[in-house]
Design an enzyme around this catalytic site. Structure first.
Site, PDB file in Angstrom:
ATOM      1  CD  GLU A   1       6.727 -37.424 -11.588  1.00  0.00           C
ATOM      2  OE1 GLU A   1       6.067 -36.662 -12.297  1.00  0.00           O
ATOM      3  OE2 GLU A   1       7.812 -37.102 -11.065  1.00  0.00           O
TER       4      GLU A   1
ATOM      5  NE  ARG B   1       7.501 -18.840 -10.107  1.00  0.00           N
ATOM      6  CZ  ARG B   1       7.539 -20.134  -9.871  1.00  0.00           C
ATOM      7  NH1 ARG B   1       6.449 -20.865 -10.027  1.00  0.00           N
ATOM      8  NH2 ARG B   1       8.653 -20.730  -9.494  1.00  0.00           N
TER       9      ARG B   1
ATOM     10  N   GLY C   1       7.022 -26.667  -6.721  1.00  0.00           N
ATOM     11  CA  GLY C   1       8.230 -26.253  -6.034  1.00  0.00           C
ATOM     12  C   GLY C   1       8.658 -27.217  -4.943  1.00  0.00           C
TER      13      GLY C   1
ATOM     14  CE  LYS D   1      14.419 -23.593  -9.054  1.00  0.00           C
ATOM     15  NZ  LYS D   1      13.610 -23.080 -10.175  1.00  0.00           N
TER      16      LYS D   1
HETATM   17  C1  MV4 Z   1      11.546 -35.178  -8.684  1.00  0.00           C
HETATM   18  C2  MV4 Z   1      12.850 -35.586  -8.314  1.00  0.00           C
HETATM   19  C3  MV4 Z   1      13.215 -36.875  -8.625  1.00  0.00           C
HETATM   20  N1  MV4 Z   1      12.347 -37.700  -9.242  1.00  0.00           N
HETATM   21  N2  MV4 Z   1      10.729 -36.049  -9.309  1.00  0.00           N
HETATM   22  C4  MV4 Z   1      11.715 -30.860  -6.677  1.00  0.00           C
HETATM   23  C5  MV4 Z   1      11.011 -29.615  -6.998  1.00  0.00           C
HETATM   24  C6  MV4 Z   1       9.908 -29.978  -7.909  1.00  0.00           C
HETATM   25  N3  MV4 Z   1       9.824 -29.025  -8.961  1.00  0.00           N
HETATM   26  C7  MV4 Z   1      10.235 -31.340  -8.405  1.00  0.00           C
HETATM   27  N4  MV4 Z   1      11.361 -31.799  -7.648  1.00  0.00           N
HETATM   28  C8  MV4 Z   1      11.905 -33.024  -7.849  1.00  0.00           C
HETATM   29  N5  MV4 Z   1      11.109 -33.927  -8.455  1.00  0.00           N
HETATM   30  C9  MV4 Z   1      11.140 -37.286  -9.583  1.00  0.00           C
HETATM   31  N6  MV4 Z   1      10.303 -38.121 -10.216  1.00  0.00           N
HETATM   32  C10 MV4 Z   1      13.694 -34.646  -7.719  1.00  0.00           C
HETATM   33  C11 MV4 Z   1      13.216 -33.358  -7.475  1.00  0.00           C
HETATM   34  C12 MV4 Z   1      14.149 -32.433  -6.922  1.00  0.00           C
HETATM   35  C13 MV4 Z   1      14.695 -32.589  -5.630  1.00  0.00           C
HETATM   36  C14 MV4 Z   1      14.327 -33.616  -4.782  1.00  0.00           C
HETATM   37  C15 MV4 Z   1      14.891 -33.748  -3.526  1.00  0.00           C
HETATM   38  C16 MV4 Z   1      15.829 -32.830  -3.080  1.00  0.00           C
HETATM   39  C17 MV4 Z   1      16.205 -31.774  -3.893  1.00  0.00           C
HETATM   40  C18 MV4 Z   1      15.648 -31.646  -5.171  1.00  0.00           C
HETATM   41  C19 MV4 Z   1      16.047 -30.596  -5.993  1.00  0.00           C
HETATM   42  C20 MV4 Z   1      15.502 -30.464  -7.239  1.00  0.00           C
HETATM   43  C21 MV4 Z   1      14.566 -31.387  -7.699  1.00  0.00           C
END
Ligand code: MV4
Length: 469
Positions: free
Chosen positions: A200, A292, A164, A237
């Site tokens: 990553e 979940r 999350g 969210k």
């Molecule tokens: C990322 C990403 C960009 N690149 N991984 C956020 C929640 C988690 N489930 C994984 N997330 C992310 N992983 C890579 N390799 C962008 C997110 C991301 C996010 C990042 C910064 C601000 C808001 C975001 C909202 C959704 C996902």
């Protein structure tokens, strides 16, 4: 099917599970903390047991108290809802050791997939496309640097034990890597008691698209389409919708089929969600799995007509999945808005208090999942989700109109109580959102946060969609 189950959660999801139980003729046991004595589920469930003080560590996170309540009431299974103990593999094992069915995946599967680095490796082996990055967790900053040099900046350092989005660090250049690496490990240790991290390539702009799957214990599985969850603030969210908008049908099918392949390969059972990032060219890459039922599951229920909590209970009870992929027909568009008791004008500060007025929306194509009622006291102890307003309509424009109508109907009032509805309305009014062209940067842009320039997702290039083997 079970005769009696215990609901190890609170708030709207506890009610949601209690409703499913009654519909299936299963008796339900609510557990509640002292702070939740007057909660709706205590009245709605067949039985209710107080498991401890308001502090969640002594109640909703107290495995011993929950097991004791299950024993005392003769429950056969435990539904963990979301949050709290829902993704705790140790708790799932404790349930089994005490003779209770944990309503979720097997403990070994939860442990493997709950380790995000392991999940990444497992899904990579299953042929799912991944963001470039490390194959395992990193032992030294030198290893992190080597991976970053190979894949190129920007990179993101993530906690293996996290989820999350907690504790992630984006690194834009080599000079920032060492400090971010150290900081992330410290945060990971403090937050999860596990300081392992992995790296990553950071994908931005990207849309956050997830796939709902259901798998039984006999090797049968189906996917139930996609949801877009890009509208987030600090990884909470605010709005979700399904199917993910402005992507080609070919891409949506490919993402969904890819997720199901991963689920079957992992030996997943129950309801689960596979998260992907999708770029401007509609390339998608797997990031993590949620073991979940999720907050936003009603979006999928409204576009498929499948009751996901019923399905969870059937699967956990050993009933083979009756639903076949060809029976899953995605119809129309559903949108969910989360209504939290927070003040958007004070940095989303929680505003607990008593609800003097509470009239949730209803009407055509409208579902409101809430534990609120007039006179309900919103406490300061738990997350501030009060209601989920979910609408369905034949197309996205009609769904947006219906959502605006539904929010217009919603009356929530109480001394000091604010809600996120005004901010939700701003998102719904945003031109990019209305076109379905938005990404994870949308909320920061609306909030005027710095570093939110490159948010919009350009027109799609569906033909570039990457299929996997
Ligand atoms: C990322 C990403 C960009 N690149 N991984 C956020 C929640 C988690 N489930 C994984 N997330 C992310 N992983 C890579 N390799 C962008 C997110 C991301 C996010 C990042 C910064 C601000 C808001 C975001 C909202 C959704 C996902």
């Amino acid at each position: 099917m079970f005769e009696k189950i215990l609901i190890a959660n609170r708030g709207e999801i506890a009610l949601r599970v209690a409703r499913a139980c009654r519909e299936l003729g299963v008796r339900s046991v609510a557990v509640y903390s002292v702070a939740d004595r007057d909660s709706a589920v205590v009245r709605l469930a067949d039985e209710a047991v107080c498991i401890g003080p308001a502090d969640a560590r002594q109640s909703y996170l107290n495995a011993a108290a929950i097991i004791e309540a299950a024993r005392k009431t003769g429950a056969e299974a435990i539904h963990p809802g979301y949050g709290f103990l829902s993704e705790d593999a140790d708790f799932a094992e404790i349930c089994a050791d005490n003779g209770f069915v944990f309503i979720g995946p097997r403990p070994e599967v939860m442990a493997a997939l709950g380790d995000k680095s392991k999940a990444r490796a497992l899904m990579g082996d299953a042929g799912l496309p991944l963001p470039p990055g490390s194959l395992a967790t990193l032992d030294t900053v030198a290893q992190a640097r080597a991976v970053a040099e190979e894949i190129g900046y920007p990179v993101i350092i993530k906690c293996a034990a996290g989820g999350g989005g907690r504790g992630m660090s984006v690194v834009h250049s080599a000079e920032d890597l060492a400090s971010a690496y150290d900081r992330t490990r410290v945060v990971a240790q403090a937050a999860f008691g596990d300081d392992r991290v992995y790296v990553e390539r950071y994908l931005n702009p990207a849309r956050h698209v997830e796939v709902q799957v259901l798998c039984d214990g006999y090797g049968n599985g189906v996917h139930l389409g996609t949801r877009d969850c890009s509208v987030q603030r600090r990884h909470q969210k605010l709005i979700e919708e399904g199917p993910a908008p402005a992507l080609s049908g070919v891409t949506l099918d490919a993402i969904a089929e890819t997720a199901l392949r991963g689920a079957l390969r992992a030996g997943y059972t129950g309801a689960g969600t596979f998260e992907f990032l999708v770029d401007e060219a509609e390339r998608f890459q797997f990031i993590e799995i949620n073991c979940r039922i999720q907050v936003e599951h009603p979006v999928t229920e409204m576009i498929t007509g499948v009751d996901l909590v019923h399905e969870q209970l059937h699967i956990a009870g050993g009933v083979p999945l009756r639903l076949r992929q060809e029976d899953v027909r995605l119809q129309g568009v559903a949108i969910e808005c989360r209504v939290n008791t927070e003040d958007p004008d004070r940095n989303f500060l929680p505003t607990p208090g008593r609800l003097t007025r509470f009239t949730p929306p209803s009407g055509p194509g409208t579902r409101t999942d809430t534990h609120g009622y007039p006179g309900y006291l919103v406490g300061p102890y738990y997350d501030s989700l009060l209601a989920k307003v979910v609408v369905w309509a034949p197309d996205r424009d009609l769904a947006l109109g219906r959502m605006e109508r539904a929010l217009h109907e919603f009356e929530v009032d109480g001394p000091g109580v604010h809600t996120t509805i005004p901010f939700i309305r701003r998102v719904l009014d945003d031109a990019g959102f209305r076109k379905g062209r938005y990404s994870t940067g949308l909320v920061d842009r609306l909030l005027g946060a710095p570093d939110s320039a490159k948010e919009s997702v350009p027109a799609s290039s569906a033909h570039l969609s990457r299929r996997t083997r």
